[in-house]
Motif scaffolding. Structure first.
Motif, mmCIF file in Angstrom:
data_model
loop_
_atom_site.group_PDB
_atom_site.id
_atom_site.type_symbol
_atom_site.label_atom_id
_atom_site.label_comp_id
_atom_site.label_asym_id
_atom_site.label_seq_id
_atom_site.Cartn_x
_atom_site.Cartn_y
_atom_site.Cartn_z
ATOM 1 N N MET A 1 0.861 -1.206 0.063
ATOM 2 C CA MET A 1 0.079 -0.031 -0.033
ATOM 3 C C MET A 1 1.074 1.359 -0.026
ATOM 4 S SD MET A 1 -2.879 1.150 -0.263
ATOM 5 C CE MET A 1 -3.925 2.666 -0.151
ATOM 6 N N PHE A 2 2.006 1.159 0.891
ATOM 7 C CA PHE A 2 3.058 2.376 0.812
ATOM 8 C C PHE A 2 3.435 2.800 -0.708
ATOM 9 C CE2 PHE A 2 7.295 3.753 0.671
ATOM 10 C CZ PHE A 2 7.268 5.014 1.623
ATOM 11 N N PHE A 3 3.389 1.934 -1.498
ATOM 12 C CA PHE A 3 3.818 2.306 -2.800
ATOM 13 C C PHE A 3 3.010 3.069 -3.734
ATOM 14 C CE2 PHE A 3 3.295 1.032 -7.485
ATOM 15 C CZ PHE A 3 4.510 1.550 -7.846
ATOM 16 N N HIS A 4 1.613 3.002 -3.431
ATOM 17 C CA HIS A 4 0.775 3.444 -4.098
ATOM 18 C C HIS A 4 0.598 5.003 -3.350
ATOM 19 C CE1 HIS A 4 -1.100 0.406 -6.193
ATOM 20 N NE2 HIS A 4 -1.470 -0.332 -5.078
ATOM 21 N N TYR A 5 1.222 5.448 -2.232
ATOM 22 C CA TYR A 5 1.333 6.829 -2.023
ATOM 23 C C TYR A 5 2.700 7.301 -2.672
ATOM 24 C CZ TYR A 5 -2.044 6.000 1.661
ATOM 25 O OH TYR A 5 -3.407 6.348 2.484
ATOM 26 N N LEU A 6 3.640 6.493 -2.682
ATOM 27 C CA LEU A 6 4.971 6.815 -3.244
ATOM 28 C C LEU A 6 4.988 7.037 -4.592
ATOM 29 C CD1 LEU A 6 8.049 7.149 -2.244
ATOM 30 C CD2 LEU A 6 8.153 4.716 -2.831
ATOM 31 N N LYS A 7 4.263 6.253 -5.536
ATOM 32 C CA LYS A 7 4.207 6.584 -6.973
ATOM 33 C C LYS A 7 3.920 8.013 -7.254
ATOM 34 C CE LYS A 7 -0.598 4.754 -7.829
ATOM 35 N NZ LYS A 7 -1.224 3.439 -8.376
ATOM 36 N N TYR A 8 3.074 8.667 -6.548
ATOM 37 C CA TYR A 8 2.618 10.062 -6.946
ATOM 38 C C TYR A 8 3.752 11.119 -6.800
ATOM 39 C CZ TYR A 8 -2.004 8.355 -7.823
ATOM 40 O OH TYR A 8 -3.076 7.507 -8.241
ATOM 41 N N PHE A 9 4.884 10.544 -5.931
ATOM 42 C CA PHE A 9 6.054 11.508 -5.650
ATOM 43 C C PHE A 9 6.831 11.543 -7.097
ATOM 44 C CE2 PHE A 9 5.150 11.218 -1.322
ATOM 45 C CZ PHE A 9 5.255 12.313 -0.720
ATOM 46 N N LEU A 10 6.641 10.865 -8.080
ATOM 47 C CA LEU A 10 7.244 10.843 -9.465
ATOM 48 C C LEU A 10 7.306 12.255 -9.755
ATOM 49 C CD1 LEU A 10 8.719 9.274 -11.688
ATOM 50 C CD2 LEU A 10 6.800 8.669 -12.478
ATOM 51 N N PHE A 11 6.075 12.754 -9.686
ATOM 52 C CA PHE A 11 5.934 14.010 -10.112
ATOM 53 C C PHE A 11 6.781 15.010 -9.628
ATOM 54 C CE2 PHE A 11 4.093 18.209 -8.381
ATOM 55 C CZ PHE A 11 3.459 18.729 -9.353
ATOM 56 N N HIS A 12 7.084 14.700 -8.274
ATOM 57 C CA HIS A 12 8.022 15.954 -7.438
ATOM 58 C C HIS A 12 9.583 15.575 -7.940
ATOM 59 C CE1 HIS A 12 4.525 15.207 -5.190
ATOM 60 N NE2 HIS A 12 4.757 16.569 -4.733
ATOM 61 N N PHE A 13 9.783 14.273 -8.199
ATOM 62 C CA PHE A 13 11.190 13.912 -8.651
ATOM 63 C C PHE A 13 11.501 14.571 -9.910
ATOM 64 C CE2 PHE A 13 13.717 11.119 -11.331
ATOM 65 C CZ PHE A 13 14.642 10.982 -10.645
ATOM 66 N N ILE A 14 10.491 14.452 -10.811
ATOM 67 C CA ILE A 14 10.787 15.166 -12.165
ATOM 68 C C ILE A 14 10.931 16.577 -12.018
ATOM 69 C CG2 ILE A 14 9.564 15.695 -14.357
ATOM 70 C CD1 ILE A 14 8.368 12.935 -14.137
ATOM 71 N N ALA A 15 10.173 17.011 -11.022
ATOM 72 C CA ALA A 15 10.201 18.688 -10.909
ATOM 73 C C ALA A 15 11.678 19.224 -10.419
ATOM 74 C CB ALA A 15 9.206 19.190 -9.907
ATOM 75 N N ASP A 55 -7.696 1.575 -2.135
ATOM 76 C CA ASP A 55 -8.378 2.414 -1.004
ATOM 77 C C ASP A 55 -7.247 3.183 -0.099
ATOM 78 O OD1 ASP A 55 -10.456 3.524 0.632
ATOM 79 O OD2 ASP A 55 -10.508 1.884 1.834
ATOM 80 N N PHE A 56 -7.283 4.490 -0.172
ATOM 81 C CA PHE A 56 -6.230 5.381 0.483
ATOM 82 C C PHE A 56 -6.668 5.595 1.769
ATOM 83 C CE2 PHE A 56 -4.908 5.763 -3.777
ATOM 84 C CZ PHE A 56 -3.352 5.494 -3.751
ATOM 85 N N LYS A 57 -6.076 5.109 3.174
ATOM 86 C CA LYS A 57 -6.543 5.402 4.408
ATOM 87 C C LYS A 57 -6.175 6.785 4.786
ATOM 88 C CE LYS A 57 -8.313 1.509 4.643
ATOM 89 N NZ LYS A 57 -9.858 1.186 4.416
ATOM 90 N N ALA A 58 -5.236 7.441 4.104
ATOM 91 C CA ALA A 58 -4.545 8.776 4.628
ATOM 92 C C ALA A 58 -4.570 9.806 3.372
ATOM 93 C CB ALA A 58 -3.096 8.533 5.286
#
Length: 392
Positions: A1-15, A55-58
């Motif tokens: 589940m942690f990965f599903h939060y982490l994957k959206y940080f790809l946006f920040h990595f590109i920036a 299903d994101f809990k946070a």
């Protein structure tokens, strides 16, 4: 589940990749542009689709991810203006040279016009991606004043704060009809669409805002008008750009902002090109082009799941469904943008898709609208298609 939060940080990595490539200067800038383009194009080509619906809990974590776009974009724009100017505002370059041992000033001064053009490309991309895409999500959260404020400032970087008015209250109501400035009719050229949608979008936002103010007995010419207030936000950014980098820096920022705004209109072009909708029918997933390409989805906060977004604009990005049976774009977002910029290639690939949409998704009323759109398109393949029994 942690990965599903982490994957959206790809946006920040590109920036951050964009930021560091600008600071390092010279060939690093062009390599940064190349790396960003390759990440999206090759990543989407090889990465397949992401149809997961966790299903994101946070969800608050995912909101903070969005808010981080404003400081990131501000740093990128500041660094870029510094990189094209001849001064060292706040001793920025000297400080980081002392801190890191890497001579930022020498790298900046040695940059050729090719690398400065690459800076323009990467900043325009980041204004469009880090700015507009994130603002798109934030300004839909009309119940959250913090998200709305951050979203409008992000839009100010592309001179497009009216998006928070026209898109939310106009585009979502009229999408895929002739009353929607952002929906490109069949046969329209993408370059004309950038201009037409920009002008009509501003006019639409002005009318919407005047109607809102009239309900409170107020006239349009005041700072209560979100259109006026929003454009003043952009003017303020231009002033800051001038103070940081002089005339050269101010003009550079204006050019990047226009590029970023143009990217939005290209995306509008490809998200709804050729679609028709019976205005009496609620917007459904079939009225938007969709894509589930993995890298585009992760790095663009599920903007790719556009079919669900238009079916229900209040759903947060992390909860959007993939709708694998919705009409699909050519590929991921950046790939489709590049195709749209070559009209003959766009027509070659998209005309069959639009005609297939008529056959698979259009209602009887929409087939009548589609036939009229085909005849008005000026494209022989569209006109010839009207001879088929489908449209009669």
């Amino acid at each position: 589940m942690f990965f599903h939060y982490l994957k959206y940080f790809l946006f920040h990595f590109i920036a951050l990749l964009a930021l560091f490539s600008i600071l390092l200067g010279g060939s690093y800038i062009s390599m940064g542009v190349g790396a960003i383009l390759m990440a999206y194009i090759v990543g989407d080509a090889l990465g397949g689709d992401d149809i997961s619906t966790p299903d994101f809990k946070a969800p608050s974590i995912l909101t903070v991810q969005l808010w981080l776009a404003l400081p990131l974009l501000s740093l990128i724009v500041f660094a870029s203006i510094w990189s094209v100017s001849s001064s060292d505002i706040f001793g920025f370059g000297q400080y980081f040279t002392t801190l890191t041992g890497y001579d930022l000033l020498a790298a900046r001064d040695a940059a050729s016009w090719v690398h400065k053009f690459s800076t323009f490309i990467v900043v325009g991309l980041m204004i469009g991606m880090t700015g507009t895409i994130t603002a798109h999500e934030l300004t839909h959260r009309t119940w959250d004043p913090v998200s709305m404020l951050i979203g409008r400032w992000l839009l100010a970087f592309s001179f497009d704060t009216i998006f928070s008015i026209e898109h939310v209250y106009g585009h979502h109501r009229y999408v895929s009809t002739i009353n929607d400035p952002a929906t490109a009719p069949r046969g329209r050229n993408v370059y004309f669409h950038i201009l037409a949608s920009t002008i009509k979008g501003n006019v639409s936002a002005w009318h919407l805002e005047c109607e809102r103010l009239a309900k409170f007995g107020r006239g349009p010419f005041s700072l209560r008008n979100g259109v006026i207030r929003g454009h003043l936000m952009s003017v303020l950014l231009v002033v800051f750009a001038y103070l940081i980098g002089g005339l050269e820096g101010g003009l550079f920022f204006i050019a990047c902002a226009i590029f970023g705004k143009s990217l939005l209109e290209i995306v509008n072009f490809m998200e709804h090109y050729g679609m028709v909708r019976n205005p009496k029918v609620p917007v459904q997933p079939r009225h938007s082009w969709n894509t589930n390409k993995r890298i585009s989805s992760w790095a663009m906060f599920n903007l790719t799941r556009h079919s669900h977004h238009h079916a229900d604009g209040n759903v947060p990005y992390q909860d959007l469904r993939p709708y694998a049976d919705a009409p699909m774009m050519i590929n991921g977002y950046l790939t489709t943008i590049l195709v749209a910029l070559i009209p003959p290639l766009w027509n070659y690939l998209m005309v069959p898709k639009v005609l297939a949409w008529d056959e698979k998704y259009a209602s009887k009323e929409e087939l009548i609208l589609a036939k009229k759109a085909n005849l008005n398109s000026g494209i022989p393949a569209f006109v010839k298609a009207t001879e088929k029994p489908l449209y009669n």
